[in-house]
Motif scaffolding. Structure first.
Motif, short mmCIF file in Angstrom:
data_model
loop_
_atom_site.label_atom_id
_atom_site.label_comp_id
_atom_site.label_asym_id
_atom_site.label_seq_id
_atom_site.Cartn_x
_atom_site.Cartn_y
_atom_site.Cartn_z
N MET A 12 5.36 15.96 -5.34
CA MET A 12 3.90 16.11 -5.30
C MET A 12 3.54 17.05 -4.15
N ILE A 13 2.66 18.01 -4.44
CA ILE A 13 2.22 18.95 -3.40
C ILE A 13 0.74 18.67 -3.10
N GLN A 27 -2.36 23.01 6.46
CA GLN A 27 -1.15 22.23 6.18
C GLN A 27 -0.91 22.08 4.69
N ILE A 28 0.37 21.95 4.36
CA ILE A 28 0.82 21.60 3.02
C ILE A 28 1.70 20.38 3.17
N MET A 29 1.44 19.37 2.36
CA MET A 29 2.27 18.15 2.38
C MET A 29 3.02 18.06 1.06
N ILE A 30 4.33 17.88 1.14
CA ILE A 30 5.15 17.72 -0.06
C ILE A 30 5.76 16.32 -0.03
N LYS A 31 5.44 15.54 -1.05
CA LYS A 31 6.03 14.20 -1.19
C LYS A 31 7.11 14.27 -2.25
N ILE A 89 0.84 -1.20 0.00
CA ILE A 89 0.00 0.00 0.00
C ILE A 89 0.87 1.25 0.00
N ARG A 90 1.93 1.23 0.82
CA ARG A 90 2.83 2.38 0.87
C ARG A 90 3.48 2.62 -0.50
N ARG A 91 3.87 1.53 -1.17
CA ARG A 91 4.51 1.68 -2.49
C ARG A 91 3.51 2.23 -3.50
N LEU A 92 2.28 1.71 -3.47
CA LEU A 92 1.25 2.13 -4.41
C LEU A 92 0.90 3.60 -4.24
N LEU A 93 0.80 4.06 -2.98
CA LEU A 93 0.41 5.44 -2.69
C LEU A 93 1.60 6.38 -2.56
N GLU A 94 2.80 5.83 -2.74
CA GLU A 94 4.03 6.62 -2.68
C GLU A 94 4.18 7.36 -1.35
N TYR A 95 4.11 6.57 -0.29
CA TYR A 95 4.37 7.06 1.06
C TYR A 95 5.71 6.49 1.53
N PRO A 96 6.29 7.06 2.61
CA PRO A 96 7.54 6.49 3.14
C PRO A 96 7.39 4.99 3.39
N PRO A 97 8.42 4.19 3.11
CA PRO A 97 9.81 4.58 2.85
C PRO A 97 10.15 4.85 1.38
N THR A 127 9.04 7.39 -0.51
CA THR A 127 9.25 8.83 -0.67
C THR A 127 9.55 9.40 0.71
N ASP A 128 9.89 10.68 0.72
CA ASP A 128 9.94 11.43 1.97
C ASP A 128 8.82 12.46 1.94
N ILE A 129 8.31 12.79 3.10
CA ILE A 129 7.21 13.75 3.19
C ILE A 129 7.62 14.91 4.08
N LEU A 130 7.42 16.11 3.59
CA LEU A 130 7.60 17.31 4.39
C LEU A 130 6.21 17.86 4.70
#
Length: 391
Positions: free
Chosen positions: A333-334, A352-356, A285-293, A295-298
């Motif tokens: 991605m913003i 909030q703003i999330m940057i991947k 799921i993390r790989r599909l949605l491009e979440y850590p690990p 990508t990194d998220i700010l």
């Protein structure tokens, strides 16, 4: 970093590693060492998923199912100890009007006030505001108010009613606030002078009580329904960790997880104590949605006492970021700006703003430029790289 500077071995230990940590063992950044047995040869506890829908259909309107009640009674007869876990303190998380549906909320924060029976007051768990319990709805004037939801105090209330002869105590932020209280409760549990201990996360981790044969999870569903990509991971970790408090010595352990959604695959992974299977599913799921690990998220939280100013600056900052990364937009991605899930805390509105981003260095560079940029004195910025929570 200290280990790196000293050329030392850095050892991390967990029954439920963070997904990012376990992923690093798969990519060979770190080495994985497995402990295949519990300490002193103890066996893993049996985990039972209790379908609370059946309990409701049978006419049980209480917080404790008939099965868990029977197991608690059995542990008492055998002179063994039990732990009941509920991840909310207080008595009832909501006071709701049955006529208009209004929920008593904190004027400083966009959250409902939690009723505390010991104080006979509503308390905000974010700003600590106290107010008297309402007798009439502040919107429609109705007197038909109802306490809804479950906290540790409500569980304690019911357990004392069901088992008046039992020695019962509660371990949460409220009960442990007086100096020395937490140590005294844990010592009493260790000495066997408590039969049933009710608590929050404070009872879930790192405690070793040989006489605990039963652990009950009162409301497992509440751990999952959170607007956070780490919610499932935290739920699995908590359930496995609290389950690990049972059967740590010669007494066989049992864990009863109460849920209205027994088909949830995550609960089945807890039954089999199968971290590997949970990890395999979650990492997909993390790989599909491009979440850590992957990508990194700010996460950038913009807060201020005036919502229009806060909203306006959020938009301005988002445009600044878009202009800054225009040439590299394929790797970034913003998300946002948007109100935070909890849109106001301590009278400050929050956006909030999330940057991947696939490049940690690029994300750190963006963070540095945002930090160095001047912003209105009424606005506060909080930057968090790979945040542990996003509420």
């Amino acid at each position: 970093q200290r280990a790196r500077l000293s050329a030392a071995v850095f050892l991390m230990g967990s029954a439920t590693p963070a997904l990012e940590s376990y992923y690093r063992t798969e990519t060979k950044e770190t080495e994985l060492l497995r402990l295949s047995q519990r300490t002193a040869g103890a066996v893993m506890p049996e985990v039972v998923i209790e379908d609370m829908r059946n309990s409701f259909k049978s006419g049980n309107r209480g917080l404790i199912s008939d099965y868990l009640r029977n197991r608690l009674g059995h542990a008492l007869i055998m002179g063994q100890q039990s732990i009941l876990f509920i991840n909310r303190r207080g008595h009832s998380p909501m006071t709701i009007c049955k006529e208009c549906g209004n929920i008593a909320s904190c004027p400083n924060c966009s959250v409902g006030m939690t009723f505390h029976r010991d104080l006979e007051q509503n308390v905000c768990h974010y700003c600590n505001r106290h107010s008297p319990q309402l007798t009439v709805c502040q919107v429609c004037g109705s007197r038909h108010l109802q306490l809804a939801g479950v906290g540790t105090q409500k569980v304690e209330e019911e357990i004392r009613r069901l088992f008046p002869e039992a020695r019962i105590d509660r371990l949460d932020l409220d009960s442990s606030r007086p100096k020395g209280a937490q140590k005294a409760i844990l010592q009493a549990m260790k000495e066997g002078s408590i039969d049933i201990l009710i608590g929050t996360q404070m009872v879930a981790k790192g405690l070793d009580f040989p006489m605990v044969s039963l652990v009950g999870v009162i409301d497992a569903d509440s751990l999952l329904n959170l607007p956070d990509y780490r919610a499932r991971e935290r739920c699995f970790q908590l359930l496995v960790q609290v389950a690990g408090r049972a059967g740590r010595a010669d007494i066989p352990g049992e864990v009863v997880i109460q849920t209205y959604n027994p088909q949830e695959p995550l609960f089945q992974k807890v039954v089999s104590h199968d971290y590997q299977s949970f990890y395999d599913d979650e990492i997909k799921i993390r790989r599909l949605l491009e979440y850590p690990p992957f990508t990194d998220i700010l996460r950038i939280v913009i807060s201020g006492e005036a919502e229009p100013a806060c909203q306006e600056y959020s938009g301005e900052l988002a445009r600044f970021i878009e202009e800054m990364i225009d040439a590299k937009e394929d790797s970034i991605m913003i998300l946002g700006p948007a109100p935070c899930p909890i849109s106001k805390i301590k009278k400050r509105f929050r956006y909030q703003i999330m940057i991947k981003c696939f490049s940690s260095l690029l994300l750190r560079s963006i963070a540095a430029k945002i930090n160095n940029r001047t912003h209105p004195v009424s606005i506060k910025l909080d930057l968090d790289l790979n945040p542990m929570a996003t509420i």
